[in-house]
Design a protein around this motif. Structure first.
Motif, short mmCIF file in Angstrom:
data_model
loop_
_atom_site.label_atom_id
_atom_site.label_comp_id
_atom_site.label_asym_id
_atom_site.label_seq_id
_atom_site.Cartn_x
_atom_site.Cartn_y
_atom_site.Cartn_z
N PRO A 130 1.11 -1.39 0.07
CA PRO A 130 0.08 -0.25 -0.06
C PRO A 130 0.89 1.51 0.03
O PRO A 130 1.60 1.11 0.51
N VAL A 131 0.03 2.60 -0.91
CA VAL A 131 2.06 3.57 -0.78
C VAL A 131 1.50 4.06 0.52
O VAL A 131 3.44 4.47 1.09
N ASP A 132 0.95 3.96 0.98
CA ASP A 132 1.21 4.82 2.33
C ASP A 132 1.82 3.84 3.22
O ASP A 132 2.39 3.95 4.75
N GLU A 133 2.07 2.57 3.03
CA GLU A 133 3.43 1.46 3.88
C GLU A 133 4.37 1.38 3.34
O GLU A 133 5.40 0.13 3.75
N ALA A 134 4.66 1.89 1.93
CA ALA A 134 5.40 1.05 1.31
C ALA A 134 7.34 1.43 1.53
O ALA A 134 7.21 2.17 2.63
N PRO A 135 7.96 0.41 2.12
CA PRO A 135 9.06 0.38 2.31
C PRO A 135 10.08 1.17 1.91
O PRO A 135 10.36 1.38 0.67
N LEU A 136 10.83 2.33 2.48
CA LEU A 136 11.86 2.68 1.57
C LEU A 136 13.23 2.13 1.12
O LEU A 136 13.39 2.40 0.35
N MET A 137 13.42 1.35 2.33
CA MET A 137 14.63 0.46 1.36
C MET A 137 15.84 1.09 0.54
O MET A 137 15.57 0.49 -0.66
N THR A 138 16.11 2.70 0.34
CA THR A 138 17.36 2.93 -0.13
C THR A 138 18.01 3.90 1.28
O THR A 138 17.28 3.95 1.65
N ASP A 139 19.06 4.40 0.76
CA ASP A 139 19.67 5.43 1.34
C ASP A 139 19.94 6.54 0.11
O ASP A 139 20.33 7.55 0.55
N ASN A 140 19.22 6.86 -0.29
CA ASN A 140 19.58 7.61 -1.73
C ASN A 140 18.46 8.68 -1.45
O ASN A 140 16.81 8.19 -1.82
N GLY A 141 18.80 9.53 -1.03
CA GLY A 141 17.97 10.12 -0.07
C GLY A 141 16.61 10.77 -1.54
O GLY A 141 15.55 11.23 -1.63
N ASP A 142 16.82 11.15 -2.77
CA ASP A 142 16.45 11.64 -4.12
C ASP A 142 15.26 10.25 -4.35
O ASP A 142 14.41 11.24 -5.03
N ILE A 143 15.76 9.54 -4.45
CA ILE A 143 14.88 8.12 -4.34
C ILE A 143 13.90 8.44 -3.30
O ILE A 143 12.85 8.48 -3.35
N VAL A 144 13.96 8.73 -2.26
CA VAL A 144 13.17 8.90 -0.57
C VAL A 144 12.16 9.79 -1.32
O VAL A 144 10.88 9.67 -1.49
N THR A 145 13.10 10.59 -1.90
CA THR A 145 11.56 11.85 -2.71
C THR A 145 11.36 11.68 -3.41
O THR A 145 10.08 11.69 -3.33
N LEU A 146 11.79 11.19 -4.29
CA LEU A 146 10.44 10.04 -5.46
C LEU A 146 9.14 9.51 -4.64
O LEU A 146 7.99 9.51 -5.27
N LEU A 147 9.72 8.48 -3.51
CA LEU A 147 8.76 7.30 -3.34
C LEU A 147 7.58 8.37 -2.23
O LEU A 147 6.44 8.14 -1.86
#
Length: 240
Positions: A33-50
């Motif tokens: 679910p979009v509000d529970e999707a794990p970030l699973m990355t250390d890339n801050g730009d991908i975190v912003t995209l998520l």
């Protein structure tokens, strides 16, 4: 996913494991679910995209048709997958251009989601800031609290067909300037609350209220009383 390995056995095992892990992470992220999707990355730009994906899809679920929600999620999923497959080399694009392209081609510039997002633009705060700084008797300069909870936005959607209004609230925290003497250090939280039509075309009502004040340890009793009397007097400020 089929991966062809043409290097040595050791390298092949490493590449295959890395590819599998990447694929597994993508599946985990995109199927949650979009509000529970794990970030699973250390890339801050991908975190912003998520985070962008989470906000847009969550809003669309409430405001758009199922077909439109699916189209929005698919377009964002493609961007997330491409970013994760190039995680080490991925860097932030011009988000303004990304959003412009996304809204013009998928979400719709005049969609309910786009209109609802107009209510959270920084410009919406100017009237509230002006009222807070000029209508209150206490003319003290403050600065933003630049933490994650320094500016929070809440949407409340109607849950019954008879309710045609949704609420949007901006909750902001501000604090005294760094140049303020210790005996005049304080912070406050205020809320701008708006009631808008469920199709986000009309503003029905708005209000502004200071919801809390805290003081530095050296703040004098006289200063605490002055601030409390002004900011917590129980009257709200109505912003047209």
């Amino acid at each position: 996913t089929t991966t062809t390995i043409t290097t040595t056995t050791t390298t092949s095992t490493t590449v295959a494991a890395a590819t599998t892990n990447t694929t597994d992470r993508i599946v985990d992220i995109l199927t949650a679910p979009v509000d529970e999707a794990p970030l699973m990355t250390d890339n801050g730009d991908i975190v912003t995209l998520l985070e962008m994906r989470r906000v847009l899809v969550s809003l669309a679920i409430w405001l758009e048709t199922p077909a439109q929600v699916a189209a929005i999620k698919r377009a964002l999923d493609e961007r997330v997958e491409a970013a994760l497959r190039n995680e080490e080399g991925y860097s932030a694009p011009d988000w303004a251009l990304v959003l412009e392209e996304l809204f013009s081609t998928v979400v719709g510039n005049d969609s309910t989601t786009a209109r609802a997002l107009n209510s959270i633009h920084q410009n919406m705060l100017f009237a509230a800031c002006y009222a807070l700084k000029t209508r209150l008797p206490l003319r003290m300069m403050t600065r933003d609290v630049r933490t994650r909870d320094g500016w929070r936005i809440y949407f409340t959607f109607p849950t019954a067909a008879s309710n045609t209004v949704m609420a949007v609230s901006h909750v902001r925290r501000e604090q005294s300037l760094r140049t303020a003497p210790p005996e005049q250090e304080f912070s406050m939280e205020w809320r701008l609350h708006m009631m808008i039509s469920s199709d986000a075309t009309e503003l029905h009502a708005s209000s502004l209220r200071v919801t809390g004040v805290t003081f530095g340890s050296a703040a004098t009793a006289a200063f605490r009383k002055q601030v409390n009397d002004v900011l917590l007097s129980g009257h709200g400020l109505h912003v047209a």
